[in-house]
Write a protein that holds these residues in place. Structure first.
Motif, PDB file in Angstrom:
ATOM      1  N   UNK A   1       0.798  -1.233   0.000  1.00  0.00           N
ATOM      2  CA  UNK A   1       0.000   0.000   0.000  1.00  0.00           C
ATOM      3  C   UNK A   1       0.830   1.282   0.000  1.00  0.00           C
ATOM      4  N   UNK A   2       2.071   1.192   0.461  1.00  0.00           N
ATOM      5  CA  UNK A   2       2.923   2.387   0.532  1.00  0.00           C
ATOM      6  C   UNK A   2       3.786   2.564  -0.708  1.00  0.00           C
ATOM      7  N   UNK A   3       3.550   1.739  -1.744  1.00  0.00           N
ATOM      8  CA  UNK A   3       4.309   1.842  -2.985  1.00  0.00           C
ATOM      9  C   UNK A   3       3.386   2.196  -4.136  1.00  0.00           C
ATOM     10  N   UNK A   4       3.886   2.953  -5.089  1.00  0.00           N
ATOM     11  CA  UNK A   4       3.126   3.249  -6.294  1.00  0.00           C
ATOM     12  C   UNK A   4       3.052   2.003  -7.180  1.00  0.00           C
ATOM     13  N   UNK A   5       2.273   2.109  -8.241  1.00  0.00           N
ATOM     14  CA  UNK A   5       2.188   0.994  -9.194  1.00  0.00           C
ATOM     15  C   UNK A   5       3.574   0.649  -9.731  1.00  0.00           C
ATOM     16  N   UNK A   6       4.327   1.662 -10.133  1.00  0.00           N
ATOM     17  CA  UNK A   6       5.688   1.449 -10.633  1.00  0.00           C
ATOM     18  C   UNK A   6       6.544   0.723  -9.605  1.00  0.00           C
ATOM     19  N   UNK A   7       6.500   1.177  -8.385  1.00  0.00           N
ATOM     20  CA  UNK A   7       7.335   0.600  -7.339  1.00  0.00           C
ATOM     21  C   UNK A   7       6.919  -0.833  -7.011  1.00  0.00           C
ATOM     22  N   UNK A   8       5.616  -1.089  -7.006  1.00  0.00           N
ATOM     23  CA  UNK A   8       5.139  -2.454  -6.777  1.00  0.00           C
ATOM     24  C   UNK A   8       5.656  -3.398  -7.857  1.00  0.00           C
ATOM     25  N   UNK A   9       5.542  -2.965  -9.107  1.00  0.00           N
ATOM     26  CA  UNK A   9       5.967  -3.811 -10.222  1.00  0.00           C
ATOM     27  C   UNK A   9       7.475  -4.032 -10.196  1.00  0.00           C
ATOM     28  N   UNK A  10       8.231  -3.006  -9.797  1.00  0.00           N
ATOM     29  CA  UNK A  10       9.694  -3.102  -9.795  1.00  0.00           C
ATOM     30  C   UNK A  10      10.242  -3.913  -8.626  1.00  0.00           C
ATOM     31  N   UNK A  11       9.425  -4.196  -7.635  1.00  0.00           N
ATOM     32  CA  UNK A  11       9.907  -4.792  -6.383  1.00  0.00           C
ATOM     33  C   UNK A  11      10.682  -6.100  -6.600  1.00  0.00           C
ATOM     34  N   UNK A  12      10.092  -7.022  -7.380  1.00  0.00           N
ATOM     35  CA  UNK A  12      10.747  -8.308  -7.599  1.00  0.00           C
ATOM     36  C   UNK A  12      12.083  -8.178  -8.304  1.00  0.00           C
ATOM     37  N   UNK A  13      12.177  -7.226  -9.227  1.00  0.00           N
ATOM     38  CA  UNK A  13      13.437  -7.006  -9.950  1.00  0.00           C
ATOM     39  C   UNK A  13      14.500  -6.426  -9.013  1.00  0.00           C
ATOM     40  N   UNK A  14      14.084  -5.564  -8.093  1.00  0.00           N
ATOM     41  CA  UNK A  14      15.035  -5.006  -7.135  1.00  0.00           C
ATOM     42  C   UNK A  14      15.570  -6.086  -6.201  1.00  0.00           C
ATOM     43  N   UNK A  15      14.685  -6.985  -5.785  1.00  0.00           N
ATOM     44  CA  UNK A  15      15.117  -8.100  -4.925  1.00  0.00           C
ATOM     45  C   UNK A  15      16.180  -8.933  -5.635  1.00  0.00           C
ATOM     46  N   UNK A  16      16.048  -9.049  -6.955  1.00  0.00           N
ATOM     47  CA  UNK A  16      17.028  -9.815  -7.740  1.00  0.00           C
ATOM     48  C   UNK A  16      18.275  -8.998  -8.073  1.00  0.00           C
ATOM     49  N   UNK A  17      18.311  -7.753  -7.567  1.00  0.00           N
ATOM     50  CA  UNK A  17      19.454  -6.854  -7.797  1.00  0.00           C
ATOM     51  C   UNK A  17      19.690  -6.594  -9.291  1.00  0.00           C
ATOM     52  N   UNK A  18      18.594  -6.433 -10.007  1.00  0.00           N
ATOM     53  CA  UNK A  18      18.670  -6.104 -11.425  1.00  0.00           C
ATOM     54  C   UNK A  18      19.145  -4.659 -11.590  1.00  0.00           C
TER      55      UNK A  18
END
Length: 335
Positions: free
Chosen positions: A88-105
């Motif tokens: 809830x505290x993330x925008x649509x962009x941030x929600x979608x990007x979350x998994x890629x950030x976890x993978x250190x893309x």
């Protein structure tokens, strides 16, 4: 060679068998639907593939590799649940990007991928909005985008549309199917809604009481049900046992039961002599509109037979009208 394979898979909770010796193959790039009533084991099977449930016995294979005991995070599987679980505290962009950030893309790659997938799911105007600012359909598309942006080997969708209103649900069915085909994703969709399964699937696997009842293309399950359960669950078949057929029209059938679809029944006010058809006298009990179809409930003795007719093809029959039903023998399925 199949892309996903379940081999003799069993799952027990305490002493209760939830999945019973499941053998199932799913081809790459297809959308396969696990269909069945509540409690039949379809979501449990999905969770076994994802690694969220341990199997009691049997094997799970993905792309030729045994993943039965592989950690869920290492299976390369994306999942969309009924609850969208957006942060809830993330925008649509941030929600979608979350998994890629976890993978250190790489940040540049993340931005490119997020922009691409936001365009595909049609959320460009909502990219910087928060989940609370989105409609239910937009939240669902954001959850779908988050699951597929990491390019999973398989996308699992566990009744993702069950909380959506009917009109929006239909449009989302089409959107999910379009995206799946456009990206060539291998997807498994879980639903208890046979109409949804018919619209979306390349192949339907119908489950009942923990086992596979029948698998095939939607048209195959609809026109050639293999068991009484399939006939009662897929489409809207009239399903009569042999003694009932004998009682209502004098017909002797060699099978245990007979099934025929409401839209294949011809109605007349006079009997039609045809050796290739079953002739059943009856009386109109009531009628109900179903979209562009008028469904008559016809009492034939103590047995109700449903008959479908298009609006406007002929003057509707009235309650208590005496009629005759004619069903071609070739249009019947003997079970």
């Amino acid at each position: 060679m199949s892309y996903i394979r379940f081999e003799n898979l069993c799952k027990n909770y305490d002493q209760k068998a939830v999945l019973k010796d499941i053998n199932l193959e799913i081809e790459k790039g297809t959308l396969a639907t696990l269909l069945g009533p509540s409690g039949c084991g379809k979501s449990t099977l999905l969770r076994c593939l994802a690694g969220l449930e341990t199997v009691t016995s049997g094997k799970v294979f993905l792309d030729g590799k045994d993943i039965t005991d592989v950690n869920p995070k290492d299976r390369g599987i994306g999942m969309v649940f009924q609850q969208y679980s957006l942060f809830p505290n993330m925008t649509v962009e941030q929600n979608i990007a979350f998994g890629l950030k976890i993978k250190k893309t790489d940040k540049k790659v993340i931005q490119e991928k997020v922009n691409d997938i936001i365009g595909i799911v049609g959320l460009k105007e909502q990219a910087r909005q928060y989940p609370s600012q989105l409609s239910g359909g937009q939240q669902q598309r954001a959850a779908l985008a988050r699951a597929i942006v990491t390019e999973p080997k398989v996308l699992l969708l566990d009744e993702p549309l069950s909380a959506i209103a009917a009109l929006l649900r239909h449009s989302l069915q089409i959107e999910i199917r379009r995206i799946q085909q456009e990206l060539g994703i291998t997807a498994i969709f879980v639903t208890h809604d046979q109409d949804e399964a018919m619209v979306m699937s390349d192949v339907i696997h119908l489950m009942y009481q923990g086992h596979m009842e029948q698998s095939g293309r939607p048209i195959e399950l609809y026109t050639k049900p293999a068991t009484k359960f399939v006939a009662s669950f897929i489409g809207h078949y009239n399903l009569l046992d042999a003694p009932v057929m004998k009682k209502i029209c004098g017909a002797d059938i060699s099978s245990e039961s007979i099934a025929f679809r409401p839209e294949l029944i011809h109605v007349s006010t006079e009997p039609v002599e045809d050796p290739d058809s079953y002739m059943i006298p009856g009386e109109i009990a009531f009628s109900l509109p179903h979209g562009n179809i008028l469904r008559y409930a016809v009492l034939c003795g103590d047995t109700q037979i449903d008959v479908d007719a298009l609006f406007g093809t002929e003057a509707p029959y009235c309650r208590s009208d005496r009629i005759f039903l004619s069903i071609r023998k070739d249009d019947c399925i003997y079970l």
